[in-house]
Every structure is written in structure tokens, then in C-alpha cells.
Design an enzyme around this catalytic site. Sequence first.
Site, PDB file in Angstrom:
ATOM      1  N   HIS A  77       0.964  -0.961  -0.071  1.00  0.00           N
ATOM      2  CA  HIS A  77       0.238  -0.149   0.509  1.00  0.00           C
ATOM      3  C   HIS A  77       0.885   1.388   0.136  1.00  0.00           C
ATOM      4  O   HIS A  77       0.543   2.186   0.600  1.00  0.00           O
ATOM      5  CB  HIS A  77      -0.995   0.047   1.396  1.00  0.00           C
ATOM      6  CG  HIS A  77      -1.962  -0.783   0.772  1.00  0.00           C
ATOM      7  ND1 HIS A  77      -2.350  -2.503   1.478  1.00  0.00           N
ATOM      8  CD2 HIS A  77      -3.059  -0.715   0.622  1.00  0.00           C
ATOM      9  CE1 HIS A  77      -2.750  -3.254   1.757  1.00  0.00           C
ATOM     10  NE2 HIS A  77      -3.804  -2.624   0.638  1.00  0.00           N
TER      11      HIS A  77
ATOM     12  N   GLU B 116       3.253  -5.162  -4.578  1.00  0.00           N
ATOM     13  CA  GLU B 116       2.284  -4.929  -4.733  1.00  0.00           C
ATOM     14  C   GLU B 116       2.555  -3.054  -3.578  1.00  0.00           C
ATOM     15  O   GLU B 116       2.693  -3.295  -2.927  1.00  0.00           O
ATOM     16  CB  GLU B 116       0.620  -5.428  -4.113  1.00  0.00           C
ATOM     17  CG  GLU B 116      -0.431  -4.521  -4.412  1.00  0.00           C
ATOM     18  CD  GLU B 116      -1.755  -5.024  -4.195  1.00  0.00           C
ATOM     19  OE1 GLU B 116      -2.726  -4.444  -4.125  1.00  0.00           O
ATOM     20  OE2 GLU B 116      -1.065  -5.959  -4.625  1.00  0.00           O
TER      21      GLU B 116
ATOM     22  N   GLU C 249      -4.339   0.224  -7.972  1.00  0.00           N
ATOM     23  CA  GLU C 249      -5.433   0.155  -7.567  1.00  0.00           C
ATOM     24  C   GLU C 249      -5.502   1.536  -7.127  1.00  0.00           C
ATOM     25  O   GLU C 249      -7.003   2.298  -6.628  1.00  0.00           O
ATOM     26  CB  GLU C 249      -5.627  -0.927  -6.312  1.00  0.00           C
ATOM     27  CG  GLU C 249      -4.437   0.560  -4.801  1.00  0.00           C
ATOM     28  CD  GLU C 249      -4.907  -0.304  -3.609  1.00  0.00           C
ATOM     29  OE1 GLU C 249      -6.000  -0.062  -2.551  1.00  0.00           O
ATOM     30  OE2 GLU C 249      -4.010  -1.594  -3.412  1.00  0.00           O
TER      31      GLU C 249
ATOM     32  N   HIS D  83      -8.243  -5.537  -9.487  1.00  0.00           N
ATOM     33  CA  HIS D  83      -7.869  -5.093  -7.642  1.00  0.00           C
ATOM     34  C   HIS D  83      -9.455  -5.082  -7.979  1.00  0.00           C
ATOM     35  O   HIS D  83     -10.654  -4.211  -8.452  1.00  0.00           O
ATOM     36  CB  HIS D  83      -7.203  -3.421  -7.622  1.00  0.00           C
ATOM     37  CG  HIS D  83      -7.223  -3.080  -6.065  1.00  0.00           C
ATOM     38  ND1 HIS D  83      -8.552  -2.276  -5.493  1.00  0.00           N
ATOM     39  CD2 HIS D  83      -6.741  -3.589  -5.030  1.00  0.00           C
ATOM     40  CE1 HIS D  83      -8.589  -1.978  -4.649  1.00  0.00           C
ATOM     41  NE2 HIS D  83      -7.431  -2.560  -4.339  1.00  0.00           N
TER      42      HIS D  83
END
Length: 410
Positions: free
Chosen positions: A216, A240, A266, A315
Amino acid sequence: MKLTDIETWVTVPPTGIGGSFWVIVRITTDNGIVGIGECYGIPVSGDVACRMVEDTFARYLEGESPFNMETLFRKVYSAGFTQRPDISIMGVFSGMEIAIWDILGKALDQPVYNLLGGRFHDRLRTYTYLYPKKTDGHGNPADADNDVYHDGDAAARRALDYVEMGFTAIKQDPAGPYSFQGGRELSLHELDRCEYNVKRIREAVGNRADILFGTHGQMTTSSAIRLARRLEPYDPLWIEEPCPPDQMDAIGRVARATSIPIATGERLTTKQEFHRCLDSGVAILQPDIGRSGGVWETKKIAMLCELYNAQIAPHIYCGPIAHAAAVHVAFSCPAFLILETIQTDFHDRILKNPLLWEEGYMLPPEGPGLGIELDLDTVLAHPYISGGRLHLEMCQTPLPSDNTKINAEL
């Protein structure tokens, strides 16, 4: 056939899994065809998001033909003299655009994937995040035994649960929390925790499942490279979003420094931003169809993957309507890799005919349009409180990195 009316609702999933709320859209045509859509992650209160959707519809979509998809996109993309990727307005548009594709499929009596080039795959491989068995209503563990985010042993136990359900890939992010300060250097405690979690999951699942490692956008470039070197022995399918989403050159440097494929997307929108990902060396794109520009724009993003020998892994951290739209795009894309999937009772109850999932794979919807029908009674039974929480929040406290356990767990 013209677009004439729009209705919006905000519903709150009781577990908190899939976000704090979902913005649902329903559009009707002058000949009575109804389509449903879902906006993802508009960064305002849910009631305000609904007003944004309704205002945009009235200005740019009302009275237009649903077949004029390119014109509708360009009108909204250029709204207010912007003509550039805008995460809020594209979230607004994406939900409406999904509903319009639902209308087109129903008008032509075809599933949406048949309007996107046809069904390329017979079924779609899926993965799940490691969600705790019991939550506090906001997606957090209800007790220490369920803390799959920080306890590697709990994560390994939960990974086995999902493998037994049929999933062949599982994802987690034990680095957290997610700070608003941008990239930061993970402490040694956090690095140890991340490595231990992945080690324990790999020991538990063996080669029965891929491990996907989310971060994230928390790290500096150097911190992400340090973490990647620790994780390489456990062969994750991807890391990611290792750096903040506005630092694509940094993400590219991480990609060049590790053998682990880098995934991201995302928090990005439109083909412009995803093209920059590919140019930077990202191997796996993760558009969220409720934000990326909708069905047609996400199909274009998937086509860009083919030019770079890259892949798309949509996503999903949302409700089942955006999930259904992503399913249709994925079925039509040769560059498809894997689809994120959320399995909760509430996701199923929002629809009168839930998506078909079987032993780790999503099966193709067979009905016209998206192939789903909204259960409005369930939506209305879980209303959003005006001015309540945002869809997701960052930690609003800068996090020092002095390699102490206390600071790592702020």
C-alpha cells in the site's frame, strides 16, 4: 434509446470488508431498461459522492445515447476544463459507465464480455486477501487470535483456511500502518515481521498457493528494496505498490532491483497513468474498475499490457457490482493473470443472483448485461450515516522509523 434517470444509494457492509461503504448507481433509459453500477473510493463522504454522481449525470450524460461510450468518457474526462486523470471524477464516471454497459448488454441480450471481444477464458483464477475470521465491523481483527495482519502464525492458519476453500493465491500486508506522510523506511521490527509472516505462510501452504505481498505504497525506494531482498527466498508472485502511487519512477527502480514482479494500480486511473506504470517496468497492472475509468477504459488498459508483455490482475476492494464488471472485462482479456475476490455473506446478499465462484475460480455470468440483479431491500437495510467515515483512511500521524517496536506499532 437515451439515458434519462439516475438513482444513487450508499450501503455499509457490516463486516467492514470491502470498504466502509459502497456507492451504488442505477440508471434508466427512456425505453425502461435499467442498469446498475458501483463507484470505487471517491475520497469524500458517501452522501457527497452521491451528489457528485447525480450532478455529473445531469451535466454530461442525461439525454445521451448509451452507445456513445467514447463521447461520454471524453465529456466527463474533460469536465471543468480538466482533461487529465482525476481520481474523484473518474470514480464518479466509472460507476455510471458500468451501469451503462449493463444497459447495453440488456438491450442486445448479451453478457457484457461478448461486447468486449467475446469470452477468451473459460474461467478466471482468483485470489483473496487474508481477512480475519472475526472482525470489529471495520475490517480489523476482533481479537488477538485473529490478527492475521501482524501475527505470522495466525496468518499461516488463515492462509490454510483459504487454500482449503480452493484459493490458489493469497495476499496480505503485514507492514502497516499506512501513513499519510508518503514513503518511509520500515523499521527492523517491521522488516522482521514481514519476513516471518511470508516464511510461515510459505511453510503452511507449500506450493499449493502463490503468495501476494501488498504494501500500500508505504515505503521509500531503499526500504522497498531491502524488503524485497528479504522476501525473494519465498518466491512471492508479486510485491504490490511498494512506493506511493505518485512516485512511479521510484516503483520502477524497485522493479529493476528485485526478481519479484512488481504490481500496482488500485489508486490510479485511466490509461495515461497505467501506461506510465508499464514504461517504468511494472509487470502486473491492478486497475479497480470502479475508479480506473470503467469497463471500456479498463479494457484499453488491459490491451496496453499486451504491448509490454505484462499482465492485468484487477483489484477488488468494493462491493459485488464493481466485482461483476471486472469479471466481464477479465473474461475478455488475453493478458489476464488473476482476479481479486471477496467472499462474504453480505456481498452475496446485495445481489439476488450472486456471482458464481467454484473452488478458486470465477465462472462466467450467463445473463445479459452484467448478469446480476440488485437486492435493493438489503441495500436500504444497511444505510450510510451522512458525513460518516470515508471509504478508506490513511494514518494521520507521521511514523518515526527508529527501529523500535513501539514506534513500529503506532
